[in-house]
Scaffold this active site. Structure first.
Site, short mmCIF file in Angstrom:
data_model
loop_
_atom_site.label_atom_id
_atom_site.label_comp_id
_atom_site.label_asym_id
_atom_site.label_seq_id
_atom_site.Cartn_x
_atom_site.Cartn_y
_atom_site.Cartn_z
N SER A 9 -8.30 58.02 31.95
CA SER A 9 -8.83 57.97 30.58
C SER A 9 -9.25 59.38 30.15
CB SER A 9 -9.98 56.97 30.51
OG SER A 9 -10.28 56.65 29.17
N HIS A 47 -4.33 54.46 28.07
CA HIS A 47 -4.49 53.07 27.60
C HIS A 47 -3.46 52.69 26.54
CE1 HIS A 47 -8.22 53.46 29.76
NE2 HIS A 47 -8.72 54.31 28.89
#
Length: 243
Positions: free
Chosen positions: A129, A164
């Site tokens: 992330s 993501h």
């Protein structure tokens, strides 16, 4: 003549913080050609969240490695000790959280310069992330609330990164728009479960823990649109247990 170390970094779409099977964590350790690598977790993007740190130790202490954590919100190391500590690591694993805050804190403490030095010395840099976003020139982020582009990063990987890509609503269309309009340069979109390894700036390996997950290369099109190319990933499988 001394050999120049390979400069390597990995964009993770999973690992100990999201997955139970440990496949991506085992893959990370397999990239380090030493029997008991030193692995430092850098949880700056989460504000050094204690639960995140505990999760890291639960995952890595049973493995054949030497785990540690870099604390910056209650920093105990002076500049010389901080440099010695970071440059002694075989893996620097950056956790998720807020990309913009991460970069600001690193720069305040000079960690950005030390990460570049570690990178040039052959330390494997990786993260999930925000910990994937930070290595590129720019990234797709929710650091400011709504999804947007951040034209800022360490620039150790050319182009941009989007994490993501398949799991958060709006990620795909928003990143495509940012690349199409050149708000972000061409880059890499990482679905959950995927890991992409870059060596000296080139894609060297792409793996996944789930068959349906992909890595994508996005580039702006001549017609004002965007081209998206799926990269085949090698499927990781758990070793069979003896019967």
């Amino acid at each position: 003549m001394a050999l120049v170390p390979e400069r390597r970094l990995a964009l993770l779409g999973g690992g100990f913080s999201t997955d139970d099977d440990g496949l991506l964590d085992d893959w990370v350790l397999d990239q380090v050609p030493v029997p008991h690598p030193k692995v430092c977790f850098v949880p700056t993007a989460s504000g050094d969240a204690p639960a995140y740190i505990e999760q890291f130790f639960r995952a890595y202490q049973p493995r054949s490695c030497e785990p540690s954590v870099l604390h910056l919100f209650r920093r105990e190391l002076d500049d010389d000790a901080l440099r010695t500590f970071l440059l002694s690591q075989d893996v620097l694993y950056v956790g998720g959280g807020n990309t913009a805050n991460l970069l600001a804190v690193w720069r305040a403490h000079g960690v950005d310069r030390l990460l570049r030095e570690a990178f040039d010395r052959g330390t494997l840099l990786c993260g999930i992330s925000a910990g994937a976003n930070c290595w590129a020139e720019g990234s797709h982020t929710d650091s400011f609330g709504p999804l947007t582009h951040l034209s800022d990063g360490l620039g150790l990987l050319s182009g941009s990164v989007c994490p993501h890509y398949d799991s958060e609503p709006g990620r795909r269309s928003s990143y495509q728009a940012a690349v199409a309009t050149r708000a972000l340069p061409a880059g890499w979109a990482v679905e959950d479960g995927v890991c992409a390894l870059f060596t000296d700036g080139l894609l060297a390996d792409a793996v996944t823990r789930t068959p349906q997950s992909c890595l994508y290369r996005l580039e702006p099109g001549d017609d004002g649109g965007v081209t998206e190319r799926a990269i085949r990933c090698r499927l990781l499988v758990a070793p069979q247990q003896p019967t």
